[in-house]
Design an enzyme around this catalytic site. Structure first.
Site, PDB file in Angstrom:
ATOM      1  N   GLY A  51      50.729  -1.578  64.338  1.00 22.21           N
ATOM      2  CA  GLY A  51      50.060  -1.798  65.614  1.00 22.21           C
ATOM      3  C   GLY A  51      48.915  -2.786  65.488  1.00 22.21           C
ATOM      4  O   GLY A  51      48.700  -3.624  66.370  1.00 22.21           O
ATOM      5  N   THR A  52      48.182  -2.698  64.399  1.00 20.84           N
ATOM      6  CA  THR A  52      47.044  -3.597  64.198  1.00 20.84           C
ATOM      7  C   THR A  52      47.513  -5.051  64.185  1.00 20.84           C
ATOM      8  O   THR A  52      46.885  -5.928  64.796  1.00 20.84           O
ATOM      9  CB  THR A  52      46.338  -3.250  62.870  1.00 20.84           C
ATOM     10  OG1 THR A  52      45.849  -1.915  62.972  1.00 20.84           O
ATOM     11  CG2 THR A  52      45.201  -4.193  62.563  1.00 20.84           C
ATOM     12  N   GLY A  75      55.201   2.242  65.361  1.00 16.64           N
ATOM     13  CA  GLY A  75      56.222   3.264  65.111  1.00 16.64           C
ATOM     14  C   GLY A  75      55.685   4.587  64.593  1.00 16.64           C
ATOM     15  O   GLY A  75      56.166   5.656  64.970  1.00 16.64           O
ATOM     16  N   HIS A  76      54.663   4.536  63.733  1.00  9.51           N
ATOM     17  CA  HIS A  76      54.246   5.793  63.076  1.00  9.51           C
ATOM     18  C   HIS A  76      53.519   6.744  64.010  1.00  9.51           C
ATOM     19  O   HIS A  76      53.228   7.874  63.643  1.00  9.51           O
ATOM     20  CB  HIS A  76      53.428   5.514  61.804  1.00  9.51           C
ATOM     21  CG  HIS A  76      52.023   5.044  62.010  1.00  9.51           C
ATOM     22  ND1 HIS A  76      50.937   5.877  61.838  1.00  9.51           N
ATOM     23  CD2 HIS A  76      51.505   3.837  62.351  1.00  9.51           C
ATOM     24  CE1 HIS A  76      49.817   5.182  62.051  1.00  9.51           C
ATOM     25  NE2 HIS A  76      50.140   3.953  62.360  1.00  9.51           N
ATOM     26  N   ASN A  97      42.922   6.621  72.000  1.00 11.39           N
ATOM     27  CA  ASN A  97      43.370   7.390  70.841  1.00 11.39           C
ATOM     28  C   ASN A  97      42.506   8.625  70.577  1.00 11.39           C
ATOM     29  O   ASN A  97      42.987   9.607  70.029  1.00 11.39           O
ATOM     30  CB  ASN A  97      43.402   6.513  69.584  1.00 11.39           C
ATOM     31  CG  ASN A  97      42.202   5.612  69.454  1.00 11.39           C
ATOM     32  OD1 ASN A  97      41.932   4.802  70.337  1.00 11.39           O
ATOM     33  ND2 ASN A  97      41.478   5.761  68.363  1.00 11.39           N
ATOM     34  N   THR A 140      60.427 -12.154  56.189  1.00 15.52           N
ATOM     35  CA  THR A 140      61.709 -11.430  56.246  1.00 15.52           C
ATOM     36  C   THR A 140      61.529 -10.106  56.973  1.00 15.52           C
ATOM     37  O   THR A 140      60.616  -9.338  56.665  1.00 15.52           O
ATOM     38  CB  THR A 140      62.219 -11.192  54.807  1.00 15.52           C
ATOM     39  OG1 THR A 140      62.329 -12.467  54.177  1.00 15.52           O
ATOM     40  CG2 THR A 140      63.563 -10.475  54.803  1.00 15.52           C
ATOM     41  N   GLN A 152      49.167   4.339  71.756  1.00 11.13           N
ATOM     42  CA  GLN A 152      49.152   5.804  71.904  1.00 11.13           C
ATOM     43  C   GLN A 152      50.062   6.295  73.029  1.00 11.13           C
ATOM     44  O   GLN A 152      50.252   7.499  73.158  1.00 11.13           O
ATOM     45  CB  GLN A 152      47.719   6.298  72.152  1.00 11.13           C
ATOM     46  CG  GLN A 152      46.828   6.220  70.921  1.00 11.13           C
ATOM     47  CD  GLN A 152      47.264   7.132  69.774  1.00 11.13           C
ATOM     48  OE1 GLN A 152      48.062   8.059  69.960  1.00 11.13           O
ATOM     49  NE2 GLN A 152      46.766   6.876  68.583  1.00 11.13           N
ATOM     50  N   CYS A 164      32.708   6.644  58.804  1.00 15.27           N
ATOM     51  CA  CYS A 164      31.714   6.542  57.743  1.00 15.27           C
ATOM     52  C   CYS A 164      31.314   5.072  57.612  1.00 15.27           C
ATOM     53  O   CYS A 164      32.151   4.231  57.309  1.00 15.27           O
ATOM     54  CB  CYS A 164      32.298   7.062  56.451  1.00 15.27           C
ATOM     55  SG  CYS A 164      31.018   7.556  55.333  1.00 15.27           S
TER      56      CYS A 164
HETATM   57  N1  PLP Z   1      45.423   0.954  68.684  1.00 16.40           N
HETATM   58  C1  PLP Z   1      45.313   2.276  68.916  1.00 16.40           C
HETATM   59  C2  PLP Z   1      44.964   2.746  70.292  1.00 16.40           C
HETATM   60  C3  PLP Z   1      45.532   3.182  67.875  1.00 16.40           C
HETATM   61  O1  PLP Z   1      45.424   4.488  68.113  1.00 16.40           O
HETATM   62  C4  PLP Z   1      45.862   2.693  66.586  1.00 16.40           C
HETATM   63  C5  PLP Z   1      46.035   3.608  65.453  1.00 16.40           C
HETATM   64  O2  PLP Z   1      45.344   4.599  65.347  1.00 16.40           O
HETATM   65  C6  PLP Z   1      45.996   1.306  66.405  1.00 16.40           C
HETATM   66  C7  PLP Z   1      45.760   0.478  67.472  1.00 16.40           C
HETATM   67  C8  PLP Z   1      46.402   0.726  65.077  1.00 16.40           C
HETATM   68  O3  PLP Z   1      47.764   0.983  64.824  1.00 16.40           O
HETATM   69  P1  PLP Z   1      48.349   0.927  63.339  1.00 16.40           P
HETATM   70  O4  PLP Z   1      47.852   2.143  62.625  1.00 16.40           O
HETATM   71  O5  PLP Z   1      49.836   0.945  63.498  1.00 16.40           O
HETATM   72  O6  PLP Z   1      47.869  -0.332  62.709  1.00 16.40           O
END
Ligand code: PLP
Length: 396
Positions: free
Chosen positions: A71-72, A199-200, A150, A236, A178, A323
């Site tokens: 996602g990042t 995906g996770h 989140n 890839t 989310q 932290c």
């Molecule tokens: N954006 C939101 C709202 C999230 O909750 C998260 C993960 O906690 C992310 C982005 C980042 O996703 P990833 O862990 O797949 O990089």
């Protein structure tokens, strides 16, 4: 009691069906989907089929999907890619409660000369849409707004946000990390320009994400190299994980009703039980307009201490605190919602999934009140800031 996992907004368990779908791509059919021999073509065909399944789930075109590593990465590609594609516009609008993978990219863009408008949220975590409307100018290059938060699960009203950005002709990027997999997201009905998924968060493995790029939306690639993903993301492709993502999408579709009914019922049972048994517990986020799996409380004790004591019992949850340089920083989301620093340091987030059972919730309800009571007894009673003498004045 086995492990009780209540940190499903952080990550989820890989579904057995997902693993089953992935394994042949890692063992027998491990070809490179770009190779022209039959072995590679088989992997290419698997990936094509998986792309069809993911796009059917999101109600978009196959060509509108770019697979990423998480996602990042999707968030980075959306923001930086969209801004680079429209260099004449130099203003971005976002909210105070976005994930760090959005806020940190936007602050970098600010350093590079972009003007940033960061919208406030109310005490319930919701946006005042008039503020969004007022923030848009002819110089606005992008609006970046998450779908659900989140930490609190608060859902932003996407249809209304789409209408406002469309009225002003400003591209809209949505971090839907989310929501996708938890509630239906239909991109044939929502005119979003860019949308990130991971995906996770819904029972696929860590290491696979996607960015939806609406046909006609301009974007510059960030990862340069080969022509994969229609020249929009070189490297890839991770065929096995893409196949796993496709299966996770289908399982999510089958389970939407369960998230809406069973998971909501268990979450509400957890919240009602906590409200009845823990004096001083304050629930965070709008009561209705939020995800059915997410619960966030401020307790009158340190959230981290609660987590450690839950951990000893095999119960896993999280706090919104981070932290930073050796000290605990309260959640920026809860601070934006007008919780005091002390209140925000007492936050605990409990997030369920379709795997959560009634027995697990009963166990938490049996143990949590005693944990808070025990911690309350040993927590020093610090006077609130406004009761402390003003040391400067006292010296005078
Ligand atoms: N954006 C939101 C709202 C999230 O909750 C998260 C993960 O906690 C992310 C982005 C980042 O996703 P990833 O862990 O797949 O990089």
């Amino acid at each position: 009691m086995e492990n009780i996992y209540l940190d499903n907004n952080a990550t989820t368990k890989v579904a057995p069906e997902v693993l089953e779908e992935m394994l042949p791509c890692l063992t027998g059919d491990y070809g490179n989907p770009s190779s022209i021999h039959r072995f590679g073509a088989k992997a290419g065909a698997k990936m094509k089929e998986a792309r069809e399944r993911v796009s059917a789930f999101l109600h978009c075109r196959e060509s509108e999907l770019v697979f990423t590593s998480c996602g990042t990465e999707s968030n980075n590609l959306a923001i930086r890619g969209a801004l680079e594609a429209t260099p004449d516009k130099r203003h971005i609008v976002t909210t105070k409660v976005e994930h760090s993978s959005v806020l940190n990219v936007l602050h970098r863009m600010e350093k590079l000369g972009y003007a940033l408008t960061i919208l406030d949220v109310g005490e319930d975590g919701l946006l005042d849409l008039d503020n969004l409307r007022d923030a848009l100018t002819s110089n606005t290059a992008l609006v970046s707004i998450m779908h659900a938060n989140n930490e609190t699960g608060v859902l932003f009203p996407m249809e209304e946000i789409v209408n406002i950005t469309k009225e002003h002709g400003v591209p809209l990027f949505v971090d839907a990390i989310q929501t996708v997999g938890k509630i239906p997201v239909d991109l044939s009905k929502l005119e979003i320009d860019l949308l990130a998924i991971s995906g996770h968060k819904f029972h696929a493995p860590k290491g696979i994400g996607a960015l939806y790029i609406r046909k006609g939306t301009r974007i510059r690639p960030m990862m340069l190299g080969g022509p994969q993903e229609r020249n929009r993301r070189a490297g890839t492709e991770n065929v096995a994980f893409i196949a796993g993502l496709a299966r996770a999408c289908e399982l999510a579709e089958e389970n939407f009703m369960r998230m809406e009914t069973d998971v909501r019922r268990l979450r509400d049972k957890l919240e009602d039980g906590i409200a009845a048994a823990v004096p001083g517990a304050k629930r965070n986020g709008h009561k209705e307009k939020r995800l059915t799996n997410t619960s966030n409380f401020c307790f009158p004790v340190e959230g981290e201490a609660v987590l450690l004591m839950l951990d000893e019992l095999g119960v896993y949850a999280s706090s919104g605190s981070a932290c930073a340089s050796g000290a605990l920083e309260p959640s920026h989301v809860l601070r934006a919602m007008n919780r005091s620093e002390k209140e925000a340091l007492g936050a605990v987030r409990l997030t369920l999934s379709r795997c959560t059972t009634e027995k697990e919730i009963d166990f938490v309800l049996e143990k949590l009140p005693a944990i808070i009571e025990k911690l309350s007894a040993i927590t020093p009673k610090v006077l609130p800031d406004f009761d402390l003498p003003d040391t400067k004045q006292a010296a005078e």
